[in-house]
Design an enzyme around this catalytic site. Structure first.
Site, PDB file in Angstrom:
ATOM      1  CE1 TYR A  56      31.835  38.270  38.044  1.00 62.41           C
ATOM      2  CE2 TYR A  56      33.330  39.966  37.274  1.00 62.41           C
ATOM      3  CZ  TYR A  56      32.797  38.700  37.167  1.00 62.41           C
ATOM      4  OH  TYR A  56      33.244  37.860  36.175  1.00 62.41           O
ATOM      5  CG  LEU A 206      47.031  32.413  37.931  1.00 61.95           C
ATOM      6  CD1 LEU A 206      47.377  33.372  39.066  1.00 61.95           C
ATOM      7  CD2 LEU A 206      48.287  31.711  37.422  1.00 61.95           C
ATOM      8  N   GLY A 209      43.455  30.472  41.203  1.00 58.28           N
ATOM      9  CA  GLY A 209      44.499  30.537  42.233  1.00 58.28           C
ATOM     10  C   GLY A 209      45.170  29.196  42.485  1.00 58.28           C
ATOM     11  CB  SER A 212      48.757  31.077  42.254  1.00 58.86           C
ATOM     12  OG  SER A 212      48.492  30.526  43.536  1.00 58.86           O
TER      13      SER A 212
HETATM   14  N1  LIG Z   1      33.293  35.046  31.933  1.00 56.02           N
HETATM   15  C1  LIG Z   1      33.287  34.325  33.034  1.00 56.02           C
HETATM   16  O1  LIG Z   1      32.476  33.409  33.195  1.00 56.02           O
HETATM   17  C2  LIG Z   1      34.296  34.616  34.115  1.00 56.02           C
HETATM   18  C3  LIG Z   1      34.408  33.745  35.196  1.00 56.02           C
HETATM   19  C4  LIG Z   1      35.353  34.026  36.165  1.00 56.02           C
HETATM   20  C5  LIG Z   1      36.169  35.138  36.046  1.00 56.02           C
HETATM   21  N2  LIG Z   1      36.031  35.993  34.988  1.00 56.02           N
HETATM   22  C6  LIG Z   1      36.867  37.203  34.865  1.00 56.02           C
HETATM   23  O2  LIG Z   1      38.224  36.818  34.780  1.00 56.02           O
HETATM   24  C7  LIG Z   1      38.987  37.464  35.802  1.00 56.02           C
HETATM   25  C8  LIG Z   1      40.097  36.545  36.250  1.00 56.02           C
HETATM   26  O3  LIG Z   1      39.544  35.312  36.715  1.00 56.02           O
HETATM   27  P1  LIG Z   1      40.043  34.616  38.015  1.00 56.02           P
HETATM   28  O4  LIG Z   1      40.087  35.636  39.093  1.00 56.02           O
HETATM   29  O5  LIG Z   1      39.266  33.387  38.241  1.00 56.02           O
HETATM   30  O6  LIG Z   1      41.530  34.258  37.586  1.00 56.02           O
HETATM   31  P2  LIG Z   1      42.718  33.466  38.180  1.00 56.02           P
HETATM   32  O7  LIG Z   1      43.920  34.255  37.820  1.00 56.02           O
HETATM   33  O8  LIG Z   1      42.664  32.051  37.765  1.00 56.02           O
HETATM   34  O9  LIG Z   1      42.554  33.464  39.761  1.00 56.02           O
HETATM   35  C9  LIG Z   1      42.771  34.602  40.526  1.00 56.02           C
HETATM   36  C10 LIG Z   1      43.078  34.151  41.944  1.00 56.02           C
HETATM   37  O10 LIG Z   1      44.405  33.656  41.978  1.00 56.02           O
HETATM   38  C11 LIG Z   1      45.064  34.052  43.164  1.00 56.02           C
HETATM   39  N3  LIG Z   1      46.449  34.413  42.845  1.00 56.02           N
HETATM   40  C12 LIG Z   1      47.546  33.907  43.426  1.00 56.02           C
HETATM   41  N4  LIG Z   1      48.656  34.412  42.879  1.00 56.02           N
HETATM   42  C13 LIG Z   1      48.263  35.302  41.967  1.00 56.02           C
HETATM   43  C14 LIG Z   1      48.945  36.169  41.099  1.00 56.02           C
HETATM   44  N5  LIG Z   1      50.260  36.237  41.055  1.00 56.02           N
HETATM   45  N6  LIG Z   1      48.224  36.956  40.301  1.00 56.02           N
HETATM   46  C15 LIG Z   1      46.882  36.908  40.303  1.00 56.02           C
HETATM   47  N7  LIG Z   1      46.165  36.096  41.114  1.00 56.02           N
HETATM   48  C16 LIG Z   1      46.862  35.306  41.938  1.00 56.02           C
HETATM   49  C17 LIG Z   1      44.285  35.236  43.708  1.00 56.02           C
HETATM   50  O11 LIG Z   1      43.981  34.908  45.033  1.00 56.02           O
HETATM   51  P3  LIG Z   1      44.505  35.762  46.261  1.00 56.02           P
HETATM   52  O12 LIG Z   1      44.074  37.178  46.002  1.00 56.02           O
HETATM   53  O13 LIG Z   1      43.795  35.136  47.399  1.00 56.02           O
HETATM   54  O14 LIG Z   1      45.977  35.596  46.247  1.00 56.02           O
HETATM   55  C18 LIG Z   1      42.987  35.273  42.926  1.00 56.02           C
HETATM   56  O15 LIG Z   1      41.956  34.928  43.807  1.00 56.02           O
HETATM   57  C19 LIG Z   1      37.967  37.800  36.889  1.00 56.02           C
HETATM   58  O16 LIG Z   1      38.382  38.876  37.696  1.00 56.02           O
HETATM   59  C20 LIG Z   1      36.758  38.145  36.060  1.00 56.02           C
HETATM   60  O17 LIG Z   1      36.854  39.481  35.615  1.00 56.02           O
HETATM   61  C21 LIG Z   1      35.120  35.722  34.021  1.00 56.02           C
END
Ligand SMILES: NC(=O)c1ccc[n+]([C@@H]2O[C@H](COP(=O)([O-])OP(=O)(O)OC[C@H]3O[C@@H](n4cnc5c(N)ncnc54)[C@H](OP(=O)(O)O)[C@@H]3O)[C@@H](O)[C@H]2O)c1
Length: 331
Positions: A56, A206, A209, A212
């Protein structure tokens, strides 16, 4: 915040974890000061699981976490690290390396960047197609014996690989996408994980996002933003998916909550062996997410959510075709 155990033998962590990926990569620019303030706010609110990957921002995310951790924080939080993803200087993905010697090499860099003597959960981000899972897990098990790793996890693997890995060393948790829009694990992977006593750390709760309630069709995204290539964020798919979010908003408002909170609470409600990772990188988004841990959904609420976003309703796959090919979980 309530605690949950990662699998039968893994560590006890907070019911929600914080995923730090978006603070360094894949979702457009992030503010460093705000990212660090968000990590502090999460720990102060009782979050005890931080998830990262060495790729990352190619080390950026681990260095950020190191900078954020205050005196005493390292003892309070479990750090989960993914390795194996390889990228070139232009950030293109160039494959996966999970050979035993690569495990040791990646881990050495990670320990140095994080400024720590051990990683709480270490996992290959994807299986290396040229290396049997037994060899990768066996190499991490050697690092457990040597004291550099406390628990072994996996990411995006299917039921058969879970069984093969568990036969080599106990697996604490499988990190895999799980949300109202991505329910593929319910058929085989989740029941197998439960049978084997392996926990789930759910990401994409989410749907990056999309779910969201803050996403709009007008939002402009750069070429390096994951969502500019994600099938769910394109054209007609996006229109159809945003209609599902509006239906979810109706259900959420009736419960005095936001779509993001209901989407996170729904994942929490699928079992106490599941720890959703929230991807907040700002304190306001974190506060919104954390409130989901206090939202209790009864059978009627869950039925209303299911009616708003039925199983299989998502338009578009969760990754592009090329990225789907790397998912053992989708075979
Ligand atoms: N193992 C794997 O293959 C894999 C793949 C992807 C991720 N991950 C891990 O999982 C974690 C979470 O994944 P993800 O970031 O894709 O999850 P997610 O929660 O589906 O998406 C996060 C996005 O949602 C938006 N968002 C809007 N409202 C929100 C709120 N209230 N709280 C949190 N986010 C909000 C944020 O964008 P804004 O900041 O623009 O508002 C952020 O970019 C990552 O940080 C990583 O550590 C693992």
């Amino acid at each position: 915040m309530d605690g949950r155990r990662l699998g039968a033998q893994g560590p006890e962590v907070s019911a929600l974890g914080l995923g730090a990926m978006g603070m360094s990569d894949l979702y457009g620019p992030a503010d460093r000061t705000e990212s660090i303030a968000t990590i502090h706010a999460a720990i102060d609110a009782g979050i005890t699981l931080l998830d990262t990957g060495d790729f990352y921002g190619m080390g950026h995310n681990e260095l950020l976490i190191r900078e954020a951790l205050r005196v005493g924080d390292r003892e309070r939080v479990a750090i989960s690290v993914k390795f194996g993803g390889m990228r070139d200087p232009a950030e293109n993905w160039v494959g996966y390396d999970a050979r035993p010697e690569a495990v040791r090499n990646f881990l050495a860099y990670t320990l140095r960047r994080l400024g720590t003597d051990y990683v709480d959960v270490y996992r290959p981000a994807r299986l290396d197609p040229t290396v049997p899972v037994e060899e990768t897990v066996g190499a991490i098990a050697d690092m457990v014996k040597a004291g550099y790793v406390r628990n072994i996890g996996l990411s995006e693997v299917g039921a058969e690989s879970l069984r093969r890995a568990q036969a080599v060393h106990p697996i604490s948790d499988l990190q895999i996408e799980y949300s109202l829009l991505s329910r593929g694990i319910e058929a085989e992977v989740l029941p197998t994980a439960r049978e084997l006593g392996i926990g789930i750390t759910a990401y994409g709760v989410l749907s990056r996002g999309l779910l969201s309630g803050h996403w709009t069709a007008e939002r402009s995204i750069g070429q390096t933003d994951f969502r500019s290539h994600s099938p769910r964020f394109q054209g007609d798919n996006l229109t159809r998916n945003l209609a599902l979010v509006e239906a979810l908003r109706g259900v959420a408002e009736a419960q005095g909550a936001t779509p993001a909170q209901v989407a996170i609470a729904w994942v929490l409600a699928q079992g106490d062996d599941i720890v959703p990772l929230v991807g907040a990188r700002r304190r306001d988004r974190l506060a919104e997410s954390l409130a989901a841990a206090d939202l209790t959904l009864d059978a009627e609420d869950l039925a209303a959510i299911e009616a708003a976003v039925p199983h299989g309703a998502a338009a578009g796959s969760r990754y592009s075709e090329a990225q789907m090919a790397h998912l053992d979980s989708e075979r």
